[in-house]
Structure formats: structure tokens, C-alpha cells
Scaffold this motif. Structure first.
Motif, mmCIF file in Angstrom:
data_model
loop_
_atom_site.group_PDB
_atom_site.id
_atom_site.type_symbol
_atom_site.label_atom_id
_atom_site.label_comp_id
_atom_site.label_asym_id
_atom_site.label_seq_id
_atom_site.Cartn_x
_atom_site.Cartn_y
_atom_site.Cartn_z
ATOM 1 N N GLU A 134 -2.060 11.686 -0.864
ATOM 2 C CA GLU A 134 -1.782 10.263 -0.666
ATOM 3 C C GLU A 134 -2.126 9.482 -1.927
ATOM 4 O O GLU A 134 -3.142 9.770 -2.575
ATOM 5 C CB GLU A 134 -2.665 9.711 0.462
ATOM 6 C CG GLU A 134 -2.438 10.344 1.831
ATOM 7 C CD GLU A 134 -1.225 9.784 2.539
ATOM 8 O OE1 GLU A 134 -0.606 8.831 2.020
ATOM 9 O OE2 GLU A 134 -0.887 10.319 3.612
ATOM 10 N N VAL A 135 -1.318 8.443 -2.248
ATOM 11 C CA VAL A 135 -1.772 7.499 -3.280
ATOM 12 C C VAL A 135 -2.919 6.685 -2.693
ATOM 13 O O VAL A 135 -3.152 6.694 -1.485
ATOM 14 C CB VAL A 135 -0.649 6.532 -3.753
ATOM 15 C CG1 VAL A 135 0.522 7.291 -4.338
ATOM 16 C CG2 VAL A 135 -0.221 5.590 -2.662
ATOM 17 N N MET A 136 -3.630 5.958 -3.553
ATOM 18 C CA MET A 136 -4.716 5.096 -3.052
ATOM 19 C C MET A 136 -4.101 3.969 -2.247
ATOM 20 O O MET A 136 -3.268 3.225 -2.755
ATOM 21 C CB MET A 136 -5.465 4.470 -4.226
ATOM 22 C CG MET A 136 -6.298 5.434 -4.995
ATOM 23 S SD MET A 136 -7.123 4.552 -6.337
ATOM 24 C CE MET A 136 -8.326 3.601 -5.428
ATOM 25 N N GLN A 137 -4.517 3.860 -1.005
ATOM 26 C CA GLN A 137 -3.922 2.834 -0.149
ATOM 27 C C GLN A 137 -4.936 2.315 0.854
ATOM 28 O O GLN A 137 -5.900 2.990 1.193
ATOM 29 C CB GLN A 137 -2.712 3.399 0.593
ATOM 30 C CG GLN A 137 -3.054 4.574 1.466
ATOM 31 C CD GLN A 137 -1.831 5.423 1.811
ATOM 32 O OE1 GLN A 137 -1.152 5.132 2.776
ATOM 33 N NE2 GLN A 137 -1.563 6.464 1.032
ATOM 34 N N VAL A 138 -4.668 1.108 1.327
ATOM 35 C CA VAL A 138 -5.436 0.552 2.438
ATOM 36 C C VAL A 138 -4.486 0.491 3.621
ATOM 37 O O VAL A 138 -3.331 0.079 3.464
ATOM 38 C CB VAL A 138 -5.965 -0.860 2.116
ATOM 39 C CG1 VAL A 138 -6.830 -1.379 3.262
ATOM 40 C CG2 VAL A 138 -6.771 -0.848 0.825
ATOM 41 N N ALA A 152 -8.276 -6.521 0.974
ATOM 42 C CA ALA A 152 -7.667 -5.245 0.586
ATOM 43 C C ALA A 152 -7.085 -5.318 -0.822
ATOM 44 O O ALA A 152 -7.129 -4.354 -1.584
ATOM 45 C CB ALA A 152 -6.586 -4.863 1.603
ATOM 46 N N ARG A 153 -6.562 -6.495 -1.181
ATOM 47 C CA ARG A 153 -5.965 -6.668 -2.515
ATOM 48 C C ARG A 153 -6.988 -6.501 -3.635
ATOM 49 O O ARG A 153 -6.633 -6.218 -4.764
ATOM 50 C CB ARG A 153 -5.345 -8.068 -2.637
ATOM 51 C CG ARG A 153 -4.016 -8.217 -1.954
ATOM 52 C CD ARG A 153 -3.452 -9.600 -2.250
ATOM 53 N NE ARG A 153 -2.183 -9.812 -1.573
ATOM 54 C CZ ARG A 153 -1.018 -9.377 -2.045
ATOM 55 N NH1 ARG A 153 -0.968 -8.737 -3.197
ATOM 56 N NH2 ARG A 153 0.092 -9.585 -1.370
ATOM 57 N N MET A 154 -8.260 -6.707 -3.318
ATOM 58 C CA MET A 154 -9.297 -6.636 -4.358
ATOM 59 C C MET A 154 -9.682 -5.195 -4.688
ATOM 60 O O MET A 154 -10.404 -4.949 -5.648
ATOM 61 C CB MET A 154 -10.564 -7.364 -3.893
ATOM 62 C CG MET A 154 -10.373 -8.836 -3.623
ATOM 63 S SD MET A 154 -11.976 -9.567 -3.139
ATOM 64 C CE MET A 154 -11.445 -11.057 -2.330
ATOM 65 N N LEU A 155 -9.212 -4.222 -3.875
ATOM 66 C CA LEU A 155 -9.779 -2.869 -3.945
ATOM 67 C C LEU A 155 -9.158 -1.954 -4.991
ATOM 68 O O LEU A 155 -9.495 -0.782 -5.076
ATOM 69 C CB LEU A 155 -9.704 -2.199 -2.563
ATOM 70 C CG LEU A 155 -10.828 -2.592 -1.608
ATOM 71 C CD1 LEU A 155 -10.603 -1.938 -0.248
ATOM 72 C CD2 LEU A 155 -12.193 -2.190 -2.157
ATOM 73 N N ASN A 156 -8.195 -2.479 -5.770
ATOM 74 C CA ASN A 156 -7.677 -1.690 -6.894
ATOM 75 C C ASN A 156 -6.810 -0.511 -6.443
ATOM 76 O O ASN A 156 -6.743 0.504 -7.122
ATOM 77 C CB ASN A 156 -8.857 -1.185 -7.747
ATOM 78 C CG ASN A 156 -8.461 -0.814 -9.162
ATOM 79 O OD1 ASN A 156 -7.433 -1.276 -9.666
ATOM 80 N ND2 ASN A 156 -9.259 0.026 -9.805
ATOM 81 N N THR A 157 -6.158 -0.647 -5.284
ATOM 82 C CA THR A 157 -5.309 0.449 -4.793
ATOM 83 C C THR A 157 -3.847 0.192 -5.173
ATOM 84 O O THR A 157 -3.498 -0.878 -5.669
ATOM 85 C CB THR A 157 -5.393 0.595 -3.260
ATOM 86 O OG1 THR A 157 -4.850 -0.573 -2.648
ATOM 87 C CG2 THR A 157 -6.830 0.797 -2.807
ATOM 88 N N ASP A 158 -2.993 1.202 -4.928
ATOM 89 C CA ASP A 158 -1.564 1.095 -5.240
ATOM 90 C C ASP A 158 -0.785 0.412 -4.128
ATOM 91 O O ASP A 158 0.305 -0.107 -4.354
ATOM 92 C CB ASP A 158 -0.965 2.502 -5.414
ATOM 93 C CG ASP A 158 -1.610 3.251 -6.558
ATOM 94 O OD1 ASP A 158 -1.638 2.700 -7.670
ATOM 95 O OD2 ASP A 158 -2.097 4.386 -6.340
#
Ligand SMILES: [Zn+2]
Length: 312
Positions: A134-138, A152-158
Motif C-alpha cells: 500500500e502507498v502511505m494513506q489515511v 489527516a492532511r498534516m500526516l505527510n501521506t500520498d
């Protein structure tokens, strides 16, 4: 400070214990809980716990509030590389919020809930399974999307996947905590039984960024925080195998594809035949890709976020 939140006798001499590390900052700040190891075969969170604790221990004076690290909510599972609770073959993430008078595992879930409840933010870190990368995701339930997406936007995910599967998710830790009013984000990244250091470092940068946003961190933070795609169920395409066979991948996960691009081939090794060319049905971003090479008819091969913005 290590605190034991569950301690139960096992039948012959051993003990079943769940512990957390409380890293205390200056008073008057918020409380952030990092939990992982609910599924014993998902280990990406172990590196995140290590690296977060290591960096916080370097500069505890810059922390306002408390960070609580729970590396193993299913410690027997982590120790024995078993997804569920060993012996019962029970998925720990299907018994929340637990039961005060229930058996060992239900009672454990109850105690975990009571311990975490009331935190200002909880991150529940998962890492797929051994079959899919999996890519990094929330992943966020639609019911809590308005409240949780800004965090969730702050977490540096794709990627942020807003989904609607309330019925399947009711007995998870995250759903139970969110229902109880404790904001909880589920992070999914990497692959089971492995550690992807790059993802771990990115998430730890994201956690410091989140802590800055919550007023908990006064130190440096990364300037390079990724802007994730945000998608709903309607924009996610599931690709399943039409036949059983061996998969030979043509693209990896985290790849932008165009409609008609080949994702992988399903082959049979006896006579060297190609049984299926698996083609991208849309323009989009492959955020889940099968890694385990054996498939059966119906097995999940990939998930694609449908978007034409990826190709300028
Ligand atoms: Zn999991």
C-alpha cells in the motif's frame, strides 16, 4: 515512563501484558496516542514507534503535552507473527469496544478503549498484509470525514481514502474511539511482515507536523509535507483476478497509469501460457498492488484511484 494497561495470567506461568510508553512534555498541552500492532503480522508501526520515541527523547523540552506510544495491542500476535490473537485465531480489530465482563480478549479490548479514550488525537497504524503493498494513506469513514480530513492532511501521506463501509468497520478500534468522541485516524502503509524505512520516516515527519498543528511541538519540522489526493469510494477501482495463476507484475504500487496500460500478467508455468493481461481500466494512480505472486480467481490485484489530473 512505561505503564502496564493490561496484565493477565496465562495458563502456565506466563503473563499477557499490554504496555505503553508515556513521553511527558510540558504541562498544559494535548495528549496524542500512537497505537499499532493490533494485527500481529503488520510491523511497519514498530519502526514508527521507535523513531518517534528516539526523536522525542532527543528534545523532550520542546514537547507540550504527552505522547503515548502503544507498540503492540496484540503482543502475542506480534511475538509469534500471527495476524490475530494466537490460539483463538481472533481478529483483535473486530471486537471493539470490548466487554467489561467478557473473556480475556473482550475484556482486553475494553481496557484498551478505557485507556485511550479522551485523548486529543489517536493514530492507529496498520500495514496491509503479506499479499498487498500500500502507498502511505489515511482511511477515514465518511461519517467522520469533515472533522478528520484537516488532521489527516498534516500526516505527510500520498492519499486519503474516504469510504462508506460503516457496517464492516463498526467493531474496529478506530470506529469505536471516533464514536466515543476521541478523534482517531487509521494509517495504512507498506506491506505485512516488513519494514519500509522510507515510509516510517515520512510518517514520523508527518506526526511532528501534526503535533506542531496541535500546538504540541515547538521544535523543527519538515518543510516537505506531501499534499495527498483525497478520494471517495466512487473514485476507487478494485481490480480482481479473472483466473487463478502466477502474477508477473509490470508496474509497482505508487504509479500513475493510463487507461490500457498493463498492470501485470497472470501466467501458468507448465506450458508458458499467458492467462490474463490485466489492464488499467482508467487513468489513475495505483495505490494498492499485489506483491504475493499466487492468485486465485477473484483475488484482489490492485486498487486504482481514478483521476485524470495525474497526467498533465
Ligand atoms: Zn491491520
Amino acid at each position: 515512563m512505561i505503564k502496564t494497561i493490561v496484565s493477565e495470567e496465562l495458563p502456565v506461568g506466563e503473563k499477557f501484558e499490554i504496555r505503553k510508553n508515556i513521553i511527558k512534555g510540558k504541562r498544559g498541552g494535548k495528549r496524542l496516542c500512537i497505537v499499532t500492532g493490533t494485527h500481529g503480522d503488520e510491523l511497519e508501526g514498530q519502526y514508527v514507534c521507535f523513531e518517534l520515541a528516539r526523536r522525542l527523547n532527543e528534545h523532550p523540552e520542546l514537547l507540550r503535552g504527552d505522547v503515548e506510544i502503544y507498540p503492540a495491542l496484540n503482543p502475542l500476535g506480534v511475538d509469534s507473527i500471527t495476524r490475530g490473537f494466537p490460539g483463538f485465531d481472533l481478529d483483535m480489530n473486530r471486537i471493539f469496544p470490548g466487554e467489561i465482563n467478557g473473556h480475556l480478549i473482550e475484556n482486553t479490548a475494553y481496557k484498551i478503549m478505557q485507556d485511550i479514550k479522551g485523548a486529543d488525537m489517536v493514530l492507529d497504524i496498520h500495514s496491509s498484509n503479506i499479499f498487498l503493498r500500500e502507498v502511505m494513506q489515511v482511511r477515514i469513514n465518511i461519517q467522520t470525514a469533515n472533522v478528520l480530513i484537516p488532521y489527516a492532511r498534516m500526516l505527510n501521506t500520498d492519499f486519503i481514502w474516504v469510504h462508506n463501509a460503516a457496517t464492516v468497520l463498526q467493531s474496529t478500534l478506530a470506529h469505536s474511539l471516533n464514536t466515543a468522541g476521541t478523534k482517531t485516524l487509521v494509517v495504512e502503509m507498506g506491506i505485512g511482515m516488513r519494514i519500509t524505512r522510507k515510509y516510517g520516516n515520512r510518517l514520523v515527519d508527518g506526526i511532528f507536523n501534526l503535533m506542531s498543528g496541535m500546538g504540541m511541538w515547538k521544535g523543527k519540522k519538515s518543510e516537505m509535507i506531501a499534499e495527498p489526493f483525497v478520494s471517495t469510494d466512487g473514485e476507487v477501482i478494485f481490480m480482481n483476478a479473472d483466473v487463478s495463476g502466477v502474477i508477473i507484475p509490470s508496474v509497482s504500487h505508487s504509479t500513475a497509469v493510463r487507461k490500457g496500460d498493463i498492470l501485470c500478467q497472470i501466467v501458468e508455468p507448465f506450458e508458458g501460457k499467458i492467462l490474463q493481461d490485466v489492464l488499467a481500466p482508467v487513468d489513475g494512480f495505483v495505490f494498492t498492488m499485489r506483491t504475493y505472486p499466487i492468485v486465485y480467481e477473484g483475488s484482489l490485484i490492485a486498487r486504482i484511484y481514478k483521476s485524470s489530473e495525474l497526467h498533465p
